[in-house]
Scaffold this motif. Sequence first.
Motif, PDB file in Angstrom:
ATOM      1  N   VAL B  16       0.767  -1.297  -0.004  1.00 25.88           N
ATOM      2  CA  VAL B  16       0.124  -0.201  -0.112  1.00 25.88           C
ATOM      3  C   VAL B  16       1.036   1.321  -0.110  1.00 25.88           C
ATOM      4  N   GLN B  17       1.962   1.495   0.991  1.00 25.14           N
ATOM      5  CA  GLN B  17       2.944   2.364   0.862  1.00 25.14           C
ATOM      6  C   GLN B  17       3.553   2.711  -0.380  1.00 25.14           C
ATOM      7  N   GLY B  18       4.071   1.478  -0.938  1.00 26.56           N
ATOM      8  CA  GLY B  18       4.616   1.734  -2.292  1.00 26.56           C
ATOM      9  C   GLY B  18       3.687   2.226  -3.346  1.00 26.56           C
ATOM     10  N   PHE B  19       2.321   1.711  -3.379  1.00 29.57           N
ATOM     11  CA  PHE B  19       1.394   1.965  -4.330  1.00 29.57           C
ATOM     12  C   PHE B  19       1.047   3.616  -4.166  1.00 29.57           C
ATOM     13  N   VAL B  20       1.018   4.019  -2.869  1.00 30.96           N
ATOM     14  CA  VAL B  20       0.737   5.442  -2.700  1.00 30.96           C
ATOM     15  C   VAL B  20       1.757   6.401  -3.279  1.00 30.96           C
ATOM     16  N   THR B  21       3.109   5.833  -3.112  1.00 30.20           N
ATOM     17  CA  THR B  21       4.110   6.577  -3.396  1.00 30.20           C
ATOM     18  C   THR B  21       4.111   6.916  -4.729  1.00 30.20           C
ATOM     19  N   THR B  22       3.919   5.765  -5.582  1.00 33.14           N
ATOM     20  CA  THR B  22       3.769   5.657  -7.200  1.00 33.14           C
ATOM     21  C   THR B  22       2.735   6.637  -7.619  1.00 33.14           C
ATOM     22  N   VAL B  23       1.734   6.581  -7.098  1.00 34.77           N
ATOM     23  CA  VAL B  23       0.514   7.251  -7.580  1.00 34.77           C
ATOM     24  C   VAL B  23       0.797   8.514  -7.348  1.00 34.77           C
ATOM     25  N   VAL B  24       1.337   9.198  -6.302  1.00 32.67           N
ATOM     26  CA  VAL B  24       1.327  10.374  -5.972  1.00 32.67           C
ATOM     27  C   VAL B  24       2.494  11.232  -6.477  1.00 32.67           C
ATOM     28  N   LEU B  25       3.607  10.499  -6.761  1.00 33.38           N
ATOM     29  CA  LEU B  25       4.892  10.828  -7.340  1.00 33.38           C
ATOM     30  C   LEU B  25       4.514  10.923  -9.130  1.00 33.38           C
ATOM     31  N   THR B  26       3.757  10.057  -9.596  1.00 33.23           N
ATOM     32  CA  THR B  26       3.104  10.152 -10.901  1.00 33.23           C
ATOM     33  C   THR B  26       1.977  11.514 -11.197  1.00 33.23           C
ATOM     34  N   ALA B  27       1.422  11.679  -9.974  1.00 30.65           N
ATOM     35  CA  ALA B  27       0.364  12.791 -10.143  1.00 30.65           C
ATOM     36  C   ALA B  27       1.099  13.934 -10.345  1.00 30.65           C
ATOM     37  N   ILE B  28       2.015  14.193  -9.334  1.00 35.18           N
ATOM     38  CA  ILE B  28       2.596  15.647  -9.173  1.00 35.18           C
ATOM     39  C   ILE B  28       3.707  15.994 -10.353  1.00 35.18           C
ATOM     40  N   SER B  29       4.389  14.880 -10.942  1.00 30.53           N
ATOM     41  CA  SER B  29       5.153  14.963 -11.986  1.00 30.53           C
ATOM     42  C   SER B  29       4.656  15.206 -13.281  1.00 30.53           C
ATOM     43  N   THR B  30       3.349  14.498 -13.224  1.00 31.14           N
ATOM     44  CA  THR B  30       2.661  14.666 -14.441  1.00 31.14           C
ATOM     45  C   THR B  30       1.920  16.265 -14.692  1.00 31.14           C
ATOM     46  N   LEU B  31       1.685  16.754 -13.463  1.00 32.01           N
ATOM     47  CA  LEU B  31       1.094  18.378 -13.650  1.00 32.01           C
ATOM     48  C   LEU B  31       2.474  19.025 -13.891  1.00 32.01           C
ATOM     49  N   ALA B  32       3.545  18.902 -12.973  1.00 30.95           N
ATOM     50  CA  ALA B  32       4.579  19.724 -13.358  1.00 30.95           C
ATOM     51  C   ALA B  32       5.254  19.268 -14.600  1.00 30.95           C
ATOM     52  N   GLY B  33       5.228  18.160 -14.984  1.00 28.24           N
ATOM     53  CA  GLY B  33       5.803  17.980 -16.477  1.00 28.24           C
ATOM     54  C   GLY B  33       5.122  18.556 -17.530  1.00 28.24           C
ATOM     55  N   LEU B  34       3.787  18.589 -17.455  1.00 29.38           N
ATOM     56  CA  LEU B  34       2.727  19.117 -18.418  1.00 29.38           C
ATOM     57  C   LEU B  34       3.069  20.697 -18.507  1.00 29.38           C
ATOM     58  N   GLY B  35       3.183  21.307 -17.296  1.00 30.47           N
ATOM     59  CA  GLY B  35       3.571  22.780 -17.021  1.00 30.47           C
ATOM     60  C   GLY B  35       4.611  22.993 -18.009  1.00 30.47           C
ATOM     61  N   LEU B  36       5.714  22.596 -17.463  1.00 25.57           N
ATOM     62  CA  LEU B  36       7.038  22.632 -18.161  1.00 25.57           C
ATOM     63  C   LEU B  36       7.211  22.512 -19.875  1.00 25.57           C
ATOM     64  N   ALA B  37       6.269  21.428 -20.035  1.00 26.74           N
ATOM     65  CA  ALA B  37       6.054  21.181 -21.717  1.00 26.74           C
ATOM     66  C   ALA B  37       5.416  22.526 -22.286  1.00 26.74           C
ATOM     67  N   SER B  38       4.452  22.776 -21.460  1.00 28.07           N
ATOM     68  CA  SER B  38       3.819  24.269 -22.223  1.00 28.07           C
ATOM     69  C   SER B  38       4.764  25.301 -22.164  1.00 28.07           C
ATOM     70  N   LEU B  39       5.389  25.227 -21.368  1.00 28.54           N
ATOM     71  CA  LEU B  39       6.498  26.464 -21.351  1.00 28.54           C
ATOM     72  C   LEU B  39       7.364  26.480 -22.501  1.00 28.54           C
ATOM     73  N   VAL B  40       8.100  25.191 -22.257  1.00 27.27           N
ATOM     74  CA  VAL B  40       9.069  24.822 -23.337  1.00 27.27           C
ATOM     75  C   VAL B  40       8.495  25.071 -24.858  1.00 27.27           C
ATOM     76  N   ALA B  41       7.378  24.483 -24.987  1.00 25.53           N
ATOM     77  CA  ALA B  41       6.574  24.692 -26.282  1.00 25.53           C
ATOM     78  C   ALA B  41       6.266  25.992 -26.837  1.00 25.53           C
ATOM     79  N   TYR B  42       5.845  26.862 -25.812  1.00 18.95           N
ATOM     80  CA  TYR B  42       5.800  28.142 -26.142  1.00 18.95           C
ATOM     81  C   TYR B  42       6.965  29.116 -26.549  1.00 18.95           C
ATOM     82  N   VAL B  43       8.094  28.761 -25.850  1.00 18.77           N
ATOM     83  CA  VAL B  43       9.163  29.521 -26.247  1.00 18.77           C
ATOM     84  C   VAL B  43       9.752  28.887 -27.559  1.00 18.77           C
ATOM     85  N   ARG B  44       9.722  27.667 -27.681  1.00 23.77           N
ATOM     86  CA  ARG B  44      10.213  27.020 -28.887  1.00 23.77           C
ATOM     87  C   ARG B  44       9.443  27.231 -30.255  1.00 23.77           C
ATOM     88  N   SER B  45       8.052  27.594 -30.044  1.00 16.78           N
ATOM     89  CA  SER B  45       7.295  28.049 -31.198  1.00 16.78           C
ATOM     90  C   SER B  45       7.452  29.476 -31.733  1.00 16.78           C
TER      91      SER B  45
END
Lengths: 218, 223, 275
Positions: B16-45
């Motif tokens: 359960v502990q491992g499951f929660v870590t994987t889910v939380v880690l995925t959730a926050i890095s998905t949000l941060a990653g998509l934010g970063l991607a938008s920024l990079v795509a904005y600058v590069r386009s």
Amino acid sequence: MIEFTLWDIVRNLLLAARWTIVLSLIAFAGGATLGMLLTLLRLSSLKPLRLLASVYVDLFQGTPLLMQLFLAFFGAAALGFDVSAWTAASVALTLFTSAFLCDIWRGCVEAVPSGQWQASRVLGMNYMQSMRHIILPQALRLSVPPTVGFSVQVIKGTALASVIGFVELTKAGTMLNNAAFAPFTIFALVALVYFALCYPLSCYARHLERKLYGSGIR
Amino acid sequence: MELDFSTLVPYAGELVQGFVTTVVLTAISTLAGLGLASLVAYVRSGKASLLGRMLGGYVEVTRNTPFIVQLFFLFFGLSALGFKISALFAAFLAMTLNLGAYSAEILRAGIEATDRGQLEAARALGMSRLQSYRHVVLIPAFARIYPALTSQCIIVMLGSAVVSQISVFDLTYAANFIQSRNFRGFEVYLVVTLIYLLLAVGMRQAFGFVGRRAFAFRQGGNA
Amino acid sequence: MHKPQRILKTFKGALASGLLVLASISAIAASTSALASSLADIEQRGTLRVAVPQDFPPFGSVGTDLQPQGYDIDMAEYLAEQMDVNLDLVTVTSANRIPFLQTDKVDLVISSLGKNPERAAVIDFSEAYAPFFLGVFGTEQAEQIEEPAGLAGKTIGVTRGSVEDMELTGLAPGDTTIKRFEDNATTISAFLSGQVDYIATGNVVAAQIAERESQRAPKMVFQIKDSPCYIGLSQGNDELKAKVNALIEQAKQNGTLESLSQKWFHTSLPESFGS
């Protein structure tokens, strides 16, 4: 205590990179063969065969490669097969590669406009004939850029074979780091070698893609 | 050899502990990653710039090196230089950088498919550059590439199994931990693999759910 | 053009397919058995397969040619020589050495293996072949601790599945953060790069690190236990065990072990070590 010079590190990494290349080639060749078979199953007119291929693809795309490696290495032995790290890594990476290539190629076949199908049927070709003479040649053309692009993922995937003790580039890096302790230099060098292997392929894939789609527009 | 799954029961807490870590880690890095991607795509386009070139370098380096090497570099390499970051933060950083690099390229393809005339029309209507970028370029591009983005996020979640190697207590760490205690590796790995599979399916459904709501306005026009 | 259809779109579909695969694998597993190689098998094969460490100096590490070397490797060579068979060295990590034995990938594990009840339940042990003292070590700058209770609130690195992992898990107070790493190389890297300020490991390993990296030389904080190393073999492999034990006894008598100790530990064997 043994001293590692920078040359010792570079030399060992380059030697180990050979195994990364060999393993990538095995995985890619095996994966392409099996992937071809799966694509045919996936496009078959028989529903059970299509279903089988789809479940296979979804199972391998829906689970971590690391777990697939652990299962191939320790699981196969529990099932009574004696597998070395070599075999386990080759098998796991082949299965992983075939699932992704099957998905890519199926997409390419489906991307051939449906008018082509209808035209070939009107010309009196049966399913196999239209597939062979009309659809596959076009699909093949479409499939080259994403296939080359995916080869980068195969090379990067071989890095995980280090976890089951297969001595390739990444494992050599961790072994050297343990003996020479210079993590910044060593892992930067390891990354550099991977980059040197992958970047040309990435560029080539992009070039092919531009050629393919660019020609249509201009 | 008889498989015995009952030996896993005492370790349900670790799973359960491992499951929660994987889910939380995925959730926050998905949000941060998509934010970063938008920024990079904005600058590069936009117009070619030094920042754009540097971000291009980041995208290429990330896409052409293995995740596990990036992780080792961040965790051991940087800390040996004095930038000490925790294993959890190194995992978050590596996942975010990865998702950011891949999504930025996906997003860029989506942005490049934007009709330039629409952008000009939006400016003519009095929207600011950022406003028109958001409404005319970014949101439609996201809708266009949403399926590809979904797959990329799932790939990052599955790839996160590797963070166990730098002592992050995720699902794979739990599997390895249990294996080192009950020596029932095969059973543990089978069960954990099944959990990952369900997690991937769950993510696909969650993304589908969000997508149907977020891009509802496009449904009528497209279907 | 129709949409690509995903079979495992729903939980029900994924669970059903997953469980189906699980069930079929269990069925296959039940019908097979992984048998250990007996002494006769080894002699017939003409090769002794031994699991050795490559990340645990002075027991096993790599030279500039990436070939393994160390106390454990010399021990394996001694056994193969005495049994008059070829030697096949397989490098393993702490975490996977028991599975290697369980799945008959190797005949012996000579990998500074300590004895504990969890392991004794799944494999057999020979007589001890090397001395080993486990302890908690810290940097010079790290806060000095006298006893396990002092670890409260501290972060300590250890190799997963090792004897020190089991011992530490039992000893350390509840609010100690134990960081478990895949292999000794990673544990040592975590210590040297400053990711953890304490590690649990063996005395000779700590001495080796100190020799190499004087800036972060590990100092013994307290001793966990005297945990000599044993050779691991699969359960019920009694002929092989008798042979190995006889050869260890011979090595103790004729000074082979003492010279190995001098060569790799730069010290004599302790008196408790039967010499």
